[in-house]
Design an enzyme around this catalytic site. Structure first.
Site, PDB file in Angstrom:
ATOM      1  NE  ARG A 323      37.820  39.695  48.036  1.00  0.00           N
ATOM      2  CZ  ARG A 323      39.014  40.290  48.016  1.00  0.00           C
ATOM      3  NH1 ARG A 323      39.209  41.338  47.233  1.00  0.00           N
ATOM      4  NH2 ARG A 323      40.002  39.851  48.758  1.00  0.00           N
ATOM      5  CD  GLU A 325      34.983  43.922  45.016  1.00  0.00           C
ATOM      6  OE1 GLU A 325      35.660  44.058  43.967  1.00  0.00           O
ATOM      7  OE2 GLU A 325      35.469  44.007  46.149  1.00  0.00           O
ATOM      8  NE  ARG A 331      42.445  47.122  38.524  1.00  0.00           N
ATOM      9  CZ  ARG A 331      43.169  47.878  39.336  1.00  0.00           C
ATOM     10  NH1 ARG A 331      44.463  47.654  39.445  1.00  0.00           N
ATOM     11  NH2 ARG A 331      42.618  48.840  40.044  1.00  0.00           N
ATOM     12  CG  HIS A 332      38.004  44.249  39.273  1.00  0.00           C
ATOM     13  ND1 HIS A 332      38.443  45.401  38.682  1.00  0.00           N
ATOM     14  CD2 HIS A 332      38.245  44.369  40.604  1.00  0.00           C
ATOM     15  CE1 HIS A 332      38.938  46.216  39.612  1.00  0.00           C
ATOM     16  NE2 HIS A 332      38.832  45.602  40.785  1.00  0.00           N
ATOM     17  CD  GLU A 479      45.679  45.920  45.296  1.00  0.00           C
ATOM     18  OE1 GLU A 479      45.324  45.012  46.062  1.00  0.00           O
ATOM     19  OE2 GLU A 479      44.986  46.931  45.073  1.00  0.00           O
ATOM     20  CB  SER A 482      46.142  44.337  49.889  1.00  0.00           C
ATOM     21  OG  SER A 482      45.844  45.353  48.965  1.00  0.00           O
ATOM     22  NE  ARG A 534      43.570  42.173  40.137  1.00  0.00           N
ATOM     23  CZ  ARG A 534      43.161  43.279  40.768  1.00  0.00           C
ATOM     24  NH1 ARG A 534      44.027  43.985  41.465  1.00  0.00           N
ATOM     25  NH2 ARG A 534      41.906  43.661  40.695  1.00  0.00           N
TER      26      ARG A 534
END
Length: 560
Positions: A323, A325, A331-332, A479, A482, A534
């Site tokens: 990712r 991002e 948490r990323h 989370e 998904s 996670r």
């Protein structure tokens, strides 16, 4: 500038030479001193050599210690040599002879006749005793040598297991100690280390700053920042807590594998390279691929669906997810490990949701109940208190809410939330607190998200297109997955893509092979992607996902 008369004056003789060219008195004195120093040094070296030879001649144990000899024993004897892991010594027997390979955790030499070593293997430690005398005639030279081995060196120790007079509180194996008879170094560590493993055994300060900081705690002990630990991950990774953390991570993967195999899933290995930026084109890493561009995939989502279209009814895989991002949060990551599955739906999409819930309950319950995982969790709890307090419902059913019900729980608690918008991170955390207090569980699912906040391939609810057949899984209000039912009808999928914001071309090079899979007919299906890092982080309540990642990658870290 000098005058002609000055330049014609004779040069003054050099100081070290006389009028006839012989050495001066000062030069002779210096040479005599140098000779005297050299003679003294040679004499001292000869004395040290003789002392060493005398010491070695009187050393009754010189064959019992030192660097590991390559010809220590014959090949036949080596083949018979049995090695014991420290983990096996919790249930050892008195006077049992063992040979272990372990690291020197620390050393203490209270006298010339006695040395104590703490040997470490993975998360296990035991005290080793080297005492002068005994049946093997341990020498003082051996005691001194053993006590001087640098920390983190790997040694091979043979000895007898004994019960100490009092439990050894400084070792995890407190009811036994090893009385050493032979000890050899296999690999010596440098005397000076960039960080001490014992200092990494305390929890890092978690102030949100990933920069290195030089700190000490109230007792004056070094406080090693998370950045320093990650920069020295090899040493940091040797702590008992980290060994336990990554053994638990392995356990989660194994439990996922067990569950998938029990339910007859087919394991696939999809590509992490794509010729176009898919899934909307945002947040992907572009790389050079020979003379063209390629992209690291955000997930195996499209490949899983295409496998379903190949008539693989149930597929799963474990692999990296990328990712792009620029998120610097607790948490990323820009790369993490995904636990993915996809399956055919027979009657209702809740078949997939129920399967995912049973999967997570299987993983979490076994982490909490299997003896080895319980032991590892206790090791982590010593550094990160609360690691063992994850709550699950008493029933075998997961706590499930619709998105509307989750919003109502937040509103009733005085927190503003809307059924038309996705939940923010603070709202998700607040929901986790509410659910823990009211329903006594840290794991729950939220179903029926608004269609507007889900990807284009998500199946809308047939009875209410504003709501989707999608769900998220949560642990401790954060989370971890998904998932959704996917659109399997070609025309419906293409229509959703064209109406996407921004619009997507289903016939473009980036999507053509994906959409073609549905043109040829595809069964109704759904699935999800779990984040391994996670799950580990939130099950143990770790403060940062980097602690739960062996070699983390984030916007500021590409090494080690």
């Amino acid at each position: 500038m000098a005058s002609p008369a000055e330049s014609s004056l004779p040069e003054r003789p050099k100081e070290e030479q006389g009028e006839t060219g012989a050495p001066s008195k000062n030069a002779l004195k210096k040479a005599a001193k140098d000779k005297e120093k050299a003679e003294k040094a040679a004499k001292r070296q000869e004395q040290e050599r003789q002392q060493k030879e005398q010491s070695e001649a009187s050393d009754t144990a010189k064959h019992l210690y030192g660097p590991q000899p390559s010809t220590l024993e014959s090949s036949a004897n080596l083949a018979k040599q049995q090695f014991t892991e420290l983990a096996e010594l919790y249930d050892a027997k008195e006077d049992q002879e063992v040979t272990v390979d372990a690291r020197i955790h620390n050393a203490r030499v209270p006298s010339a006749k006695l040395a104590f070593l703490v040997l470490r293997e993975e998360a296990h430690t035991i005290q080793a005793v080297i005492a002068e005398g005994g049946a093997n005639h341990i020498s003082r030279q051996m005691v001194k040598w053993c006590g001087g081995i640098s920390s983190e060196s790997i040694v091979r120790a043979t000895g007898v297991v004994k019960q100490p007079k009092e439990p050894v509180t400084s070792a995890s194996i407190s009811n036994f100690e090893l009385h050493v008879e032979k000890l050899y170094t296999i690999s010596e560590a440098a005397q000076m280390l960039p960080v001490q493993v014992k200092d990494c055994m305390r929890a890092p300060p978690m102030n949100g700053d990933l920069k290195e900081e030089a700190e000490t705690d109230a007792q004056g002990l070094p406080v090693v920042s998370l950045a320093t630990r990650l920069n020295n991950r090899i040493l940091d990774g040797r702590t008992a807590a980290n060994q336990a953390i990554f053994q638990l991570q392995s356990g989660i993967s194994n439990l996922f594998i067990e569950f998938m195999n029990q339910h007859k899933f087919t394991w696939i290995n999809s590509s992490r390279l794509a010729g176009a930026a898919t899934e909307g084109g945002a947040g992907v890493f572009e790389i050079k691929y020979f003379d063209t561009k390629a992209y690291l995939t955000q997930s195996p989502q499209f490949f899983k669906q295409m496998a379903i279209a190949m008539d693989m009814k149930r597929v799963c895989e474990i692999g990296p997810v990328f990712r792009a991002e620029n998120s610097n949060t607790h948490r990323h990551l820009t790369e993490f490990t995904g636990l993915d599955f996809e399956m055919v739906i027979k009657n209702d999409y809740h078949e997939v949701l129920s399967f995912g819930e049973k999967l997570m309950l299987y993983i979490i319950r076994n982490l909490a109940e299997r003896p080895e995982y319980k032991r590892l969790t206790k090791v982590v709890d010593q550094v990160f208190p609360g690691a063992g307090d994850f709550k699950l419902p008493s029933s075998n059913e997961a706590q499930r809410f619709t998105f509307a019900e989750a919003v109502k729980l937040l509103n009733d608690d005085g927190i503003d939330a809307s059924e038309d918008d996705d939940l923010s991170t603070p709202q998700e955390k607040a929901l986790g607190r509410i659910v823990r207090e009211k329903y006594k569980t840290d794991f729950y699912t939220v179903d029926k998200y608004p269609s507007a906040v889900r990807p284009f391939y998500t199946m809308p609810d047939p009875s209410n297109p504003l709501v989707s057949n999608s769900y998220d899984f949560f642990m401790r209000g954060q989370e971890i997955m998904s998932g959704a039912q996917r659109i399997h009808d070609y025309n419906q999928l293409c229509d959703r893509m064209r109406k996407n914001e921004p619009p997507l071309d289903p016939l473009s090079e980036g999507f053509r092979h994906y959409t073609d899979a549905f043109k040829y007919g595809c069964a109704p299906h759904g699935g999800g992607g779990l984040g391994l890092n996670r799950i580990l982080q939130f099950y143990l309540g770790l403060p940062d996902i980097r602690v739960a990642t062996l070699f983390p990658r984030d916007p500021g870290r590409l090494a080690p």
